[in-house]
Write an enzyme that holds these catalytic residues in place. Structure first.
Site, PDB file in Angstrom:
ATOM      1  N   ARG A 104       0.846  -1.198   0.000  1.00  0.00           N
ATOM      2  CA  ARG A 104       0.000   0.000   0.000  1.00  0.00           C
ATOM      3  C   ARG A 104       0.872   1.234   0.000  1.00  0.00           C
ATOM      4  NH1 ARG A 104      -4.755   0.331   4.280  1.00  0.00           N
ATOM      5  NH2 ARG A 104      -3.030   0.812   5.666  1.00  0.00           N
ATOM      6  N   THR A 108      -1.406   7.455  -0.418  1.00  0.00           N
ATOM      7  CA  THR A 108      -2.724   7.282  -1.067  1.00  0.00           C
ATOM      8  C   THR A 108      -3.465   6.056  -0.536  1.00  0.00           C
ATOM      9  OG1 THR A 108      -1.877   5.849  -2.816  1.00  0.00           O
ATOM     10  CG2 THR A 108      -1.767   8.234  -3.212  1.00  0.00           C
ATOM     11  N   ASP A 200       0.114  -3.251  12.311  1.00  0.00           N
ATOM     12  CA  ASP A 200       0.595  -3.639  10.975  1.00  0.00           C
ATOM     13  C   ASP A 200       0.914  -5.131  10.974  1.00  0.00           C
ATOM     14  OD1 ASP A 200       2.486  -4.221   8.801  1.00  0.00           O
ATOM     15  OD2 ASP A 200       2.357  -2.069   8.423  1.00  0.00           O
ATOM     16  N   ASP A 203       4.485  -6.239   9.679  1.00  0.00           N
ATOM     17  CA  ASP A 203       5.554  -5.925  10.636  1.00  0.00           C
ATOM     18  C   ASP A 203       5.509  -6.861  11.843  1.00  0.00           C
ATOM     19  OD1 ASP A 203       6.657  -3.923   9.129  1.00  0.00           O
ATOM     20  OD2 ASP A 203       5.620  -2.296  10.160  1.00  0.00           O
TER      21      ASP A 203
HETATM   22  C1  PRP Z   1      -1.345  -4.800   4.445  1.00  0.00           C
HETATM   23  C2  PRP Z   1      -2.161  -6.058   4.569  1.00  0.00           C
HETATM   24  C3  PRP Z   1      -2.968  -6.056   3.306  1.00  0.00           C
HETATM   25  C4  PRP Z   1      -3.216  -4.585   3.098  1.00  0.00           C
HETATM   26  C5  PRP Z   1      -4.612  -4.275   3.518  1.00  0.00           C
HETATM   27  O1  PRP Z   1      -0.264  -4.991   3.625  1.00  0.00           O
HETATM   28  O2  PRP Z   1      -1.393  -7.216   4.727  1.00  0.00           O
HETATM   29  O3  PRP Z   1      -2.292  -6.607   2.196  1.00  0.00           O
HETATM   30  O4  PRP Z   1      -2.284  -3.870   3.908  1.00  0.00           O
HETATM   31  O5  PRP Z   1      -4.924  -2.960   3.275  1.00  0.00           O
HETATM   32  P1  PRP Z   1      -5.979  -2.504   2.193  1.00  0.00           P
HETATM   33  O6  PRP Z   1      -7.196  -3.356   2.366  1.00  0.00           O
HETATM   34  O7  PRP Z   1      -6.218  -1.058   2.542  1.00  0.00           O
HETATM   35  O8  PRP Z   1      -5.354  -2.647   0.827  1.00  0.00           O
HETATM   36  P2  PRP Z   1       0.842  -3.856   3.328  1.00  0.00           P
HETATM   37  O9  PRP Z   1       0.474  -3.100   2.108  1.00  0.00           O
HETATM   38  O10 PRP Z   1       1.077  -3.087   4.581  1.00  0.00           O
HETATM   39  O11 PRP Z   1       2.102  -4.712   2.937  1.00  0.00           O
HETATM   40  P3  PRP Z   1       2.931  -5.800   3.774  1.00  0.00           P
HETATM   41  O12 PRP Z   1       2.040  -7.016   3.948  1.00  0.00           O
HETATM   42  O13 PRP Z   1       4.084  -6.058   2.890  1.00  0.00           O
HETATM   43  O14 PRP Z   1       3.306  -5.211   5.102  1.00  0.00           O
HETATM   44  N1  URA Z   2      -2.711  -3.274   6.993  1.00  0.00           N
HETATM   45  C1  URA Z   2      -2.380  -3.699   8.227  1.00  0.00           C
HETATM   46  O1  URA Z   2      -1.410  -4.470   8.398  1.00  0.00           O
HETATM   47  N2  URA Z   2      -3.107  -3.275   9.267  1.00  0.00           N
HETATM   48  C2  URA Z   2      -4.157  -2.461   9.120  1.00  0.00           C
HETATM   49  O2  URA Z   2      -4.814  -2.116  10.131  1.00  0.00           O
HETATM   50  C3  URA Z   2      -4.496  -2.019   7.835  1.00  0.00           C
HETATM   51  C4  URA Z   2      -3.760  -2.447   6.782  1.00  0.00           C
END
Ligand code: PRP
Ligand code: URA
Length: 209
Positions: A104, A108, A200, A203
């Site tokens: 993400r 945005t 997160d 993380d």
């Molecule tokens: C997080 C999560 C989803 C997304 C959800 O991933 O694991 O993939 O955000 O958010 P959304 O519904 O608003 O799209 P992130 O983009 O943080 O990546 P990561 O898993 O690599 O930490």
């Molecule tokens: N992605 C995450 O990991 N946590 C949230 O709360 C939203 C998006």
């Protein structure tokens, strides 16, 4: 909403509470994500097709059911979805695993694709997309878009925690897919994080920040 299932099992709710806890460390967090994926998978895979095969028991030969058709495909959305894969593989060890890389944009909140590799023939498989968090729904919609563009047809989406905004967006974009949710939380905050959520997910699974 048709095709949206909020799972209610007490074991699932208990484990999700432990997952939310800020004091839960990386090791326990990973184990919980895996166990929750297995419990959710058990429910989400109720409708897998069966076919009868002949089996010889110590008593006699009989016809008995096994899972039919092409092997299941599990498709984690990277990174956090990776934490849910082995829970599904414990249920279906022969499943194939695809990967979709999305992150993400911090400003945005819209998803960006950086990787996509799916097992073929994808069109003949039941596909379970896994991601612990369904927040705005942008990543979920983009992942299902990619899978459909590659020919995927029978798609299920499994998450641990969802926000109402994300469920609505994913369901409206793809009303044909089944969405399985461990808990429906209250709302998104101004940073598009789920409240109360668990922070997160990526993380916390990988110990990064
Ligand atoms: C997080 C999560 C989803 C997304 C959800 O991933 O694991 O993939 O955000 O958010 P959304 O519904 O608003 O799209 P992130 O983009 O943080 O990546 P990561 O898993 O690599 O930490
Ligand atoms: N992605 C995450 O990991 N946590 C949230 O709360 C939203 C998006």
């Amino acid at each position: 909403m048709d095709n949206v299932v909020i799972l209610e099992h007490p074991l699932l709710k208990h484990k999700i509470t432990k997952l939310r806890d800020i004091h839960t460390g990386t090791n326990e967090f990973r184990a919980l994500v895996s166990e929750i994926a297995m419990l959710e998978g058990y429910e989400a895979l109720r409708d897998l097709p069966l076919e009868d095969v002949e089996v010889e028991t110590p008593i006699e030969t009989c016809m008995s059911p096994v899972i039919a058709g092409k092997k299941l495909a599990v498709v984690p959305i990277l990174r956090a979805g990776l934490g849910m894969v082995d829970g599904i593989l414990k249920l279906v060890p022969t499943a194939k695993v695809g990967h979709i890389g999305l992150y993400r944009d911090p400003e945005t909140h819209e998803p960006h694709e950086y990787y996509c590799k799916l097992p073929s023939p994808i069109e003949l498989r039941t596909i379970v997309v896994v991601d612990p968090m369904l927040a705005t729904g942008g990543s979920g919609v983009a992942a299902v878009d990619f899978i459909k563009q590659h020919g995927g047809k029978k798609i299920k989406f499994m998450c641990i925690i969802a926000a109402p905004e994300g469920v609505k967006r994913l369901h409206e974009a793809h009303p044909d897919i089944q969405i399985y949710i461990g808990n429906l939380d209250r709302e998104l905050n101004e940073h598009a994080y789920i409240c109360p959520g668990l922070g997160d997910a990526g993380d916390r699974i990988f110990g990064t920040k």
